[in-house]
Design a protein around this motif. Structure first.
Motif, PDB file in Angstrom:
ATOM      1  N   ALA A 326       0.816  -1.212   0.000  1.00  0.00           N
ATOM      2  CA  ALA A 326       0.000   0.000   0.000  1.00  0.00           C
ATOM      3  C   ALA A 326       0.854   1.268   0.000  1.00  0.00           C
ATOM      4  N   ASN A 327       2.151   1.112  -0.232  1.00  0.00           N
ATOM      5  CA  ASN A 327       3.021   2.284  -0.407  1.00  0.00           C
ATOM      6  C   ASN A 327       2.560   3.067  -1.634  1.00  0.00           C
ATOM      7  N   ARG A 328       2.674   4.365  -1.578  1.00  0.00           N
ATOM      8  CA  ARG A 328       2.138   5.187  -2.663  1.00  0.00           C
ATOM      9  C   ARG A 328       2.839   4.898  -3.994  1.00  0.00           C
ATOM     10  N   TYR A 329       4.176   4.776  -3.957  1.00  0.00           N
ATOM     11  CA  TYR A 329       4.887   4.500  -5.208  1.00  0.00           C
ATOM     12  C   TYR A 329       4.448   3.152  -5.784  1.00  0.00           C
ATOM     13  N   ARG A 330       4.292   2.176  -4.871  1.00  0.00           N
ATOM     14  CA  ARG A 330       3.867   0.858  -5.344  1.00  0.00           C
ATOM     15  C   ARG A 330       2.475   0.942  -5.972  1.00  0.00           C
ATOM     16  N   ALA A 331       1.596   1.708  -5.341  1.00  0.00           N
ATOM     17  CA  ALA A 331       0.238   1.827  -5.880  1.00  0.00           C
ATOM     18  C   ALA A 331       0.251   2.559  -7.220  1.00  0.00           C
ATOM     19  N   ARG A 332       1.096   3.563  -7.311  1.00  0.00           N
ATOM     20  CA  ARG A 332       1.180   4.301  -8.573  1.00  0.00           C
ATOM     21  C   ARG A 332       1.738   3.407  -9.687  1.00  0.00           C
ATOM     22  N   TYR A 333       2.711   2.557  -9.306  1.00  0.00           N
ATOM     23  CA  TYR A 333       3.302   1.675 -10.306  1.00  0.00           C
ATOM     24  C   TYR A 333       2.276   0.637 -10.788  1.00  0.00           C
ATOM     25  N   LEU A 334       1.516   0.132  -9.821  1.00  0.00           N
ATOM     26  CA  LEU A 334       0.459  -0.827 -10.174  1.00  0.00           C
ATOM     27  C   LEU A 334      -0.539  -0.175 -11.134  1.00  0.00           C
ATOM     28  N   ARG A 335      -0.890   1.062 -10.819  1.00  0.00           N
ATOM     29  CA  ARG A 335      -1.834   1.774 -11.686  1.00  0.00           C
ATOM     30  C   ARG A 335      -1.236   1.967 -13.086  1.00  0.00           C
ATOM     31  N   ALA A 336       0.068   2.350 -13.123  1.00  0.00           N
ATOM     32  CA  ALA A 336       0.709   2.592 -14.414  1.00  0.00           C
ATOM     33  C   ALA A 336       0.763   1.315 -15.255  1.00  0.00           C
ATOM     34  N   ARG A 337       0.956   0.194 -14.572  1.00  0.00           N
ATOM     35  CA  ARG A 337       1.133  -1.061 -15.294  1.00  0.00           C
ATOM     36  C   ARG A 337      -0.188  -1.766 -15.611  1.00  0.00           C
ATOM     37  N   ARG A 338      -1.163  -1.660 -14.737  1.00  0.00           N
ATOM     38  CA  ARG A 338      -2.329  -2.549 -14.844  1.00  0.00           C
ATOM     39  C   ARG A 338      -3.664  -1.839 -15.047  1.00  0.00           C
ATOM     40  N   MET A 339      -3.666  -0.530 -14.986  1.00  0.00           N
ATOM     41  CA  MET A 339      -4.967   0.125 -15.178  1.00  0.00           C
ATOM     42  C   MET A 339      -4.988   0.892 -16.492  1.00  0.00           C
ATOM     43  N   THR A 340      -6.041   0.646 -17.241  1.00  0.00           N
ATOM     44  CA  THR A 340      -6.214   1.358 -18.496  1.00  0.00           C
ATOM     45  C   THR A 340      -7.504   2.158 -18.367  1.00  0.00           C
ATOM     46  N   GLU A 341      -7.917   2.797 -19.431  1.00  0.00           N
ATOM     47  CA  GLU A 341      -9.179   3.529 -19.385  1.00  0.00           C
ATOM     48  C   GLU A 341     -10.352   2.613 -19.035  1.00  0.00           C
ATOM     49  N   GLU A 342     -10.206   1.330 -19.395  1.00  0.00           N
ATOM     50  CA  GLU A 342     -11.298   0.385 -19.107  1.00  0.00           C
ATOM     51  C   GLU A 342     -11.301  -0.027 -17.640  1.00  0.00           C
ATOM     52  N   GLY A 343     -10.197   0.226 -16.945  1.00  0.00           N
ATOM     53  CA  GLY A 343     -10.146  -0.128 -15.534  1.00  0.00           C
ATOM     54  C   GLY A 343      -9.065  -1.143 -15.252  1.00  0.00           C
ATOM     55  N   LEU A 344      -9.197  -1.810 -14.113  1.00  0.00           N
ATOM     56  CA  LEU A 344      -8.185  -2.749 -13.643  1.00  0.00           C
ATOM     57  C   LEU A 344      -7.946  -3.843 -14.666  1.00  0.00           C
ATOM     58  N   SER A 345      -6.711  -4.022 -15.046  1.00  0.00           N
ATOM     59  CA  SER A 345      -6.252  -5.050 -15.975  1.00  0.00           C
ATOM     60  C   SER A 345      -6.983  -4.965 -17.323  1.00  0.00           C
ATOM     61  N   GLY A 346      -7.451  -3.770 -17.637  1.00  0.00           N
ATOM     62  CA  GLY A 346      -8.129  -3.575 -18.922  1.00  0.00           C
ATOM     63  C   GLY A 346      -9.499  -4.205 -18.998  1.00  0.00           C
ATOM     64  N   THR A 347     -10.027  -4.619 -17.847  1.00  0.00           N
ATOM     65  CA  THR A 347     -11.342  -5.265 -17.826  1.00  0.00           C
ATOM     66  C   THR A 347     -12.420  -4.219 -17.596  1.00  0.00           C
ATOM     67  N   PRO A 348     -13.323  -4.018 -18.550  1.00  0.00           N
ATOM     68  CA  PRO A 348     -14.366  -3.006 -18.340  1.00  0.00           C
ATOM     69  C   PRO A 348     -15.348  -3.419 -17.246  1.00  0.00           C
ATOM     70  N   THR A 349     -15.859  -2.428 -16.508  1.00  0.00           N
ATOM     71  CA  THR A 349     -16.829  -2.719 -15.447  1.00  0.00           C
ATOM     72  C   THR A 349     -18.133  -3.240 -16.046  1.00  0.00           C
ATOM     73  N   TYR A 350     -18.549  -2.624 -17.175  1.00  0.00           N
ATOM     74  CA  TYR A 350     -19.775  -3.051 -17.850  1.00  0.00           C
ATOM     75  C   TYR A 350     -19.435  -3.456 -19.274  1.00  0.00           C
ATOM     76  N   PRO A 351     -19.017  -4.716 -19.486  1.00  0.00           N
ATOM     77  CA  PRO A 351     -18.600  -5.140 -20.818  1.00  0.00           C
ATOM     78  C   PRO A 351     -19.697  -4.924 -21.864  1.00  0.00           C
ATOM     79  N   GLU A 352     -20.955  -5.042 -21.460  1.00  0.00           N
ATOM     80  CA  GLU A 352     -22.057  -4.918 -22.423  1.00  0.00           C
ATOM     81  C   GLU A 352     -22.083  -3.517 -23.055  1.00  0.00           C
ATOM     82  N   ASP A 353     -21.668  -2.485 -22.265  1.00  0.00           N
ATOM     83  CA  ASP A 353     -21.648  -1.130 -22.814  1.00  0.00           C
ATOM     84  C   ASP A 353     -20.565  -0.996 -23.885  1.00  0.00           C
ATOM     85  N   GLN A 354     -19.474  -1.761 -23.718  1.00  0.00           N
ATOM     86  CA  GLN A 354     -18.366  -1.706 -24.656  1.00  0.00           C
ATOM     87  C   GLN A 354     -18.780  -2.248 -26.016  1.00  0.00           C
TER      88      GLN A 354
END
Lengths: 356, 290
Positions: A326-354
């Motif tokens: 939960a270190n801030r740098y670690r969280a920022r790195y996780l976000r940089a690597r695994r979050m896209t506009e679709e969300g966590l790991s590129g998985t959309p929250t509502y795939p049907e809308d996509q």
């Protein structure tokens, strides 16, 4: 003991005095006694007896004339100096150096003042040995003092364990002590007293929910499992110092720690009801299955972040501690690597809308 | 012994919400006419549910520091105080701005409770609005050239919130203290956004009929009126908008004269307020009493 106290004792003798081991009766001759021993004396003898046992007289005077017997304030102040555990001479000895008790995060210290009067000091328990505290006298100031925690955040719940430090009331009368405590932890003395008297009026969750109107009417929709999760969320000692005495209803206890607090919680509070309303709306959503691509360490890191936020630990995590998920740098790195506009790991929250 | 309890809304989020309640309570404490004065809140502590048990007095006067008669004052507060046999008809206020008081018992304490109408619909509230206008302009004798806008929230859980605004606007208009007086609203017509369209006067004092400063009075209304594009950068008092000077006062509830309204409410319910210095019961300064 002073002269007016002694005169008051003589004047009250005919009504009969039985207080903390002191007994006096009669109208000249008098019967005077300390537990188990009594003798008949004239007024001079009564005065002589009092001079020989001044603490019994000043003790009687303080409780009956200064504080006034009966009621929540009297019982609370007696509790502070452990009056039901120690006799007067033991109490006076202890009071000469100060008797301290905890009330939530408050540390109350009773000491002997002039002529057997008590004086009370109030501060945060963590400031017990702190000599560098800002002094206050007016109970009304306590309202502002406890409004923000040490991090400067507003405290909407007075009994949250976030009482700020750094202040003290060095010298309060009994009346002002109780007022100040009531500003810090409102109604706790009154409810504690009711409980001691066997008269605490507990209102359980279902009855509380039934009473709600407007936007809070929906809280009655919580299931017992959800009420338990909510109590675990809001009411345990790490979140609130009251001891929870309410349950789902009279019959069904919640399987959640009640807490060890000195003072009881007699019904779900407004903060709990506000949270409960949110929990009802959260509970309306159905779960669904998502697929995420994370490394095992990243999955654990997500869990560590949830834990750190839930336990209020984020501030404690050191700036450069890269081993803390939960270190801030670690969280920022996780976000940089695994979050896209679709969300966590590129998985959309509502795939049907996509797909539209 | 007699106690005064001032009941306010309070907030879980806004630390300033309780400030007016505390400061008016302190003003009344200083008069010494009540043995006890206590604040209680819907969202803070002590709660309405538990305030009465913290008092030693057997006569308790409860005055809501609320603007209108309606959901909170007629339903929530009496329910939470556990007033026995409460019925709003006891206030005798069919028009929603004429509440008096009701005397009963609360079921969890051995006390007589005098439950008063809210501060906001008391006649003397008109004086507080005028005083607020005076203090923000620094003019004790506003006359020609000044308009007054009283601003309310508008559509809320009940219709009475607008009635209180309209009521005081009418009273102050009749007093002739201002060239023009209008009631404006945040989310219904006539809207505060278009404040300058409703006045011809070169100076317009805008007084929001709100108890405490918060999101609405500090952020929404100044931005809606065009005093500033961003409330965080602040604004001048007065600010010129469309060629008119707008004197924006902030929430009326923070005006110190509010304490007198609370005292009047309690006095009308039977509280003994003799001994209050400089207090002129039912002698409004600027508004004709009807």
């Amino acid at each position: 003991m002073n002269a007016p106290q002694l005169d008051a004792l003589v004047a009250s003798a005919s009504d009969g005095i039985e207080f903390d081991g002191l007994s006096v009766s009669g109208n000249g001759p008098y019967t005077v006694g300390i537990v188990g021993e009594s003798r008949a004396v004239e007024e001079a003898g009564l005065r002589e007896f009092a001079e020989a046992n001044p603490w019994l007289v000043s003790n009687w005077y303080y409780w009956t004339r200064v504080v006034g017997t009966g009621g929540a304030r009297y019982d609370f102040l007696r509790w502070v100096e452990r009056a039901d555990e120690r006799d007067v001479s033991e109490r006076y000895e202890a009071l000469s150096t100060g008797v301290s008790r905890s009330w939530g995060q408050l540390r109350i210290t009773a000491e002997l003042g002039e002529d057997g009067k008590r004086r009370y000091a109030l501060r945060h328990v963590d400031d017990a040995d702190n000599t560098d505290l800002e002094g206050y006298e007016d109970p009304l100031d306590a309202r502002g003092l406890v409004k923000y925690d040490d991090r400067g955040r507003y405290r909407p719940l007075s009994t949250a364990p976030t009482l700020p430090t750094g202040w003290e009331y060095p010298d309060l009368s009994g009346e002002d002590l109780v007022r100040t405590v009531d500003f810090v932890y409102p109604a706790t003395v009154a409810n504690w007293h009711r409980e001691r008297e066997g008269e605490l009026d507990v209102t359980h969750f279902r009855e509380t929910a039934e009473r709600q109107s407007g936007i809070y009417e929906i809280v009655s929709q919580l299931s017992v499992e959800e009420i338990e999760a909510a109590a675990e969320t809001c009411c345990v000692d790490s979140q609130c110092l009251k001891r929870r005495m309410w349950d789902e209803d009279e019959e069904i206890d919640l399987d959640v720690e009640r807490g060890d607090g000195e003072f009881p919680c007699r019904e779900p509070c407004s903060l709990f009801i506000t949270a409960a309303r949110k929990f009802v709306t959260l509970g309306r959503e159905e779960t669904r299955r998502y697929e995420f691509e994370l490394t095992p360490t990243e999955k654990e890191q997500v869990e560590e972040i949830i834990d750190a936020v839930a336990e209020g630990r984020t501030e404690e995590i050191r700036e450069a501690d890269m081993n803390e998920g939960a270190n801030r740098y670690r969280a920022r790195y996780l976000r940089a690597r695994r979050m896209t506009e679709e969300g966590l790991s590129g998985t959309p929250t509502y795939p049907e809308d996509q797909e539209l | 012994m007699q106690a005064l309890v001032i009941v306010g809304h309070g907030s879980h989020l806004n630390p300033g919400s309780s400030t007016p309640t505390f400061s008016h309570a302190d003003t009344i404490r200083e008069t010494g006419v009540f043995d006890e004065v206590r604040e209680a809140f819907w969202k803070e502590e002590p709660s309405f549910r538990e305030v009465l048990r913290t008092l030693e007095s057997d006569e308790v006067y409860v005055v809501p520091l609320f603007i209108s008669e309606g959901y909170f004052t007629e339903r929530v507060i009496p329910r939470e105080l556990r007033l026995e046999g409460w019925d709003v008809s006891a206030w005798d206020s069919e028009d929603g701005v004429s509440a008096t008081y009701a005397t009963s018992r609360a079921t969890d304490v051995e006390k007589t409770v005098h439950y008063c109408g809210p501060a906001g619909t008391h006649d003397s509230m008109s004086d507080v609005i005028v005083r607020r206008a005076e203090s923000i302009t620094g003019e004790s004798d506003m006359g020609a050239g000044f308009g007054l806008a009283i601003v309310g929230h508008g559509t809320e859980r009940n219709e009475n919130s607008a009635k209180a605004i309209q009521y005081h606007a009418d009273r102050i208009r009749e007093s002739g203290r201002f060239d023009e007086v209008k009631a404006l609203f945040m989310d219904e017509e006539p809207e505060v956004d278009d404040v300058t369209e409703f006045f011809e006067s070169p100076d317009v004092v805008v007084v929001p009929l709100f108890v405490a400063d918060g999101f609405h009075t500090q952020e929404d209304i100044p931005e809606d009126m065009g005093l500033t594009d961003d409330y965080r950068t602040g604004y001048e008092i007065p600010t010129e908008v469309d060629g008119q000077r707008i004197w924006y006062s902030g929430a009326v509830g923070t005006e110190s004269l509010m304490a007198d309204v609370l005292l009047e409410r309690a006095a009308e319910a039977g509280a003994d307020v003799r001994g209050v210095d400089d207090w002129t019961q039912s002698e409004p300064e600027g508004v004709a009493d009807d």
